[in-house]
Design a protein around this motif. Structure first.
Motif, short mmCIF file in Angstrom:
data_model
loop_
_atom_site.label_atom_id
_atom_site.label_comp_id
_atom_site.label_asym_id
_atom_site.label_seq_id
_atom_site.Cartn_x
_atom_site.Cartn_y
_atom_site.Cartn_z
N LEU A 1 0.82 -1.20 0.00
CA LEU A 1 0.00 0.00 0.00
C LEU A 1 0.87 1.26 0.00
O LEU A 1 0.66 2.16 -0.80
N TYR A 2 1.82 1.33 0.91
CA TYR A 2 2.74 2.47 0.92
C TYR A 2 3.95 2.12 1.79
O TYR A 2 3.93 1.15 2.56
N ALA A 3 5.00 2.90 1.64
CA ALA A 3 6.21 2.73 2.44
C ALA A 3 6.68 4.10 2.92
O ALA A 3 6.54 5.09 2.20
N VAL A 4 7.20 4.14 4.12
CA VAL A 4 7.67 5.39 4.72
C VAL A 4 9.01 5.15 5.40
O VAL A 4 9.19 4.15 6.11
N ALA A 5 9.94 6.05 5.19
CA ALA A 5 11.28 5.91 5.76
C ALA A 5 11.32 6.35 7.21
O ALA A 5 10.60 7.27 7.64
N TRP A 6 12.19 5.72 7.96
CA TRP A 6 12.58 6.21 9.27
C TRP A 6 13.64 7.30 9.07
O TRP A 6 14.27 7.37 8.01
N PRO A 7 13.87 8.14 10.08
CA PRO A 7 15.05 9.00 10.02
C PRO A 7 16.32 8.16 9.93
O PRO A 7 16.32 6.96 10.23
N ALA A 8 17.40 8.78 9.52
CA ALA A 8 18.67 8.07 9.38
C ALA A 8 19.08 7.41 10.69
O ALA A 8 18.83 7.95 11.79
N GLN A 9 19.71 6.25 10.58
CA GLN A 9 20.08 5.47 11.75
C GLN A 9 21.40 5.94 12.34
O GLN A 9 22.36 6.26 11.62
N GLY A 10 21.43 5.97 13.67
CA GLY A 10 22.64 6.31 14.40
C GLY A 10 22.89 5.29 15.50
O GLY A 10 22.23 4.25 15.57
N ILE A 11 23.85 5.58 16.37
CA ILE A 11 24.27 4.62 17.38
C ILE A 11 24.12 5.22 18.78
O ILE A 11 24.70 6.27 19.08
N TYR A 12 23.35 4.54 19.62
CA TYR A 12 23.15 4.95 21.01
C TYR A 12 24.08 4.15 21.90
O TYR A 12 24.13 2.91 21.81
N THR A 13 24.81 4.84 22.77
CA THR A 13 25.74 4.17 23.67
C THR A 13 25.66 4.79 25.07
O THR A 13 25.18 5.91 25.25
N ALA A 14 26.17 4.03 26.06
CA ALA A 14 26.15 4.50 27.45
C ALA A 14 27.35 5.36 27.78
O ALA A 14 27.47 5.86 28.91
N LYS A 15 28.26 5.53 26.81
CA LYS A 15 29.42 6.41 26.99
C LYS A 15 29.79 6.95 25.61
O LYS A 15 29.38 6.39 24.59
#
Length: 327
Positions: A137-151
């Protein structure tokens, strides 16, 4: 050689004409919670359909994996257990490498490029879905992927043994290439995964970080602009054929609006999500040269692996996309 089945989307079958005496009530599943802009867009799509058909077709959206799990959504639509669904497109990569092309680093680094990639690959994806009795039916992009870290992420050596939430097989391969340990975790399980020590980091978008209150368990977000993956919303061809022609047209028109609206929602959500991360104490930064080089090397290895698995049709779709960008 793969066998193809071509199913016209706008051709109402004889049985659909006889089925319009009663209103159709569809069931739709999405793995994403109500805080996700994707779910908000999907629910608006359902409302638009109900309004456009004067209630002839109503779609009940079950969010957050509450109806079926992420991995069971496509099989459930295919079997006819539910009428429609939404999935992260690259979770289908075991079916065909074309489904993971939007998670290849360096292929599409902007919304404009990501949409051009969708346009270039949509005919092949539509054909593959049709083979299973499904209709995108349709497709929608997520925002660009990044990396989450604890430091702060400042040294490629930090990837060694790092337990990273990776939502699809291509991201898992990418994490492996970096020396990390990928862990498959659904979005709804992210807080628990961090609190129980199953993951130390995650590769995902600003939108997911905001929706899941990432500041409760990480301190840093490296905005690496790795790729802009998509969700795809699709339906059963059988369910579609049961609608009369007017309802079919209304459904497809609402889907076109949902796609346009969704891409703008993604852009807007990226801006508000980055601001929310910063407001809640998360340090947002771009990767330094050493980390960027490591990400690029891991991405090049990932692309070489994709080329080794992709068939000529998938490679031609990617080449058509690149030619379009160069013109």
């Amino acid at each position: 050689m793969r066998t193809r089945i071509f199913t016209p989307l706008l051709l109402a079958t004889a049985c659909s004409l006889a089925a319009t005496a009663h209103a159709a009530q569809w069931t739709m599943a999405t793995p994403y919670g109500d805080a996700s802009f994707h779910t908000q867009n999907t629910k608006q799509f359902a409302e638009d359909v109900a309004e456009a058909t004067n209630g002839e077709l109503t779609i009940t959206v079950h969010s957050g994996g509450s109806l079926v799990s992420h991995g069971e959504i496509k099989p459930s639509v295919r079997r006819g257990t539910i009428d429609a669904g939404e999935v992260f497109l690259s979770v289908l990569s075991n079916d065909d490498p074309i489904f993971e092309v939007d998670t290849l680093p360096g292929v599409a680094g902007s919304y404009e490029d990501a949409y051009a990639l969708w346009e270039a690959t949509k005919p092949m994806i539509t054909e593959l879905f049709a083979y299973e009795g499904l209709v995108p039916l349709y497709a929608v992009a997520w925002p660009a992927q990044g990396i989450y870290t604890a430091k702060p992420l400042t040294d490629p050596a930090q990837f060694e043994g790092l337990r990273v939430r990776a939502p699809n097989i291509n991201t898992q391969r990418f994490v492996n290439n970096l020396g990390g340990s990928p862990t498959e975790t659904e979005e709804s399980d992210i807080p628990t995964a961090f609190s129980t020590g199953r993951v130390d980091a995650m590769i995902t978008s600003s939108a997911t970080g905001n929706a899941m209150a990432a500041w409760d368990y990480v301190s840093d977000y490296t905005d690496a602009n790795l790729w802009l993956p998509k969700n795809i919303v699709f339906m059963s061809q059988r369910s579609f054929d049961r609608l009369d022609e007017a309802a079919q047209d209304a459904l497809l028109e609402a889907a076109a609006r949902a796609e346009e609206r969704g891409w703008q929602m993604s852009r807007d959500n990226n801006d508000t999500s980055i601001a929310a991360l910063i407001d809640n104490g998360v340090t947002v930064s771009e990767p330094n040269e050493a980390v960027a080089d490591a990400l690029q090397a891991a991405g090049a290895e990932l692309f070489a692996d994709w080329e080794a698995r992709a068939d000529d049709e998938a490679k031609q779709a990617l080449e058509a996309y690149r030619e379009q960008l160069s013109n």
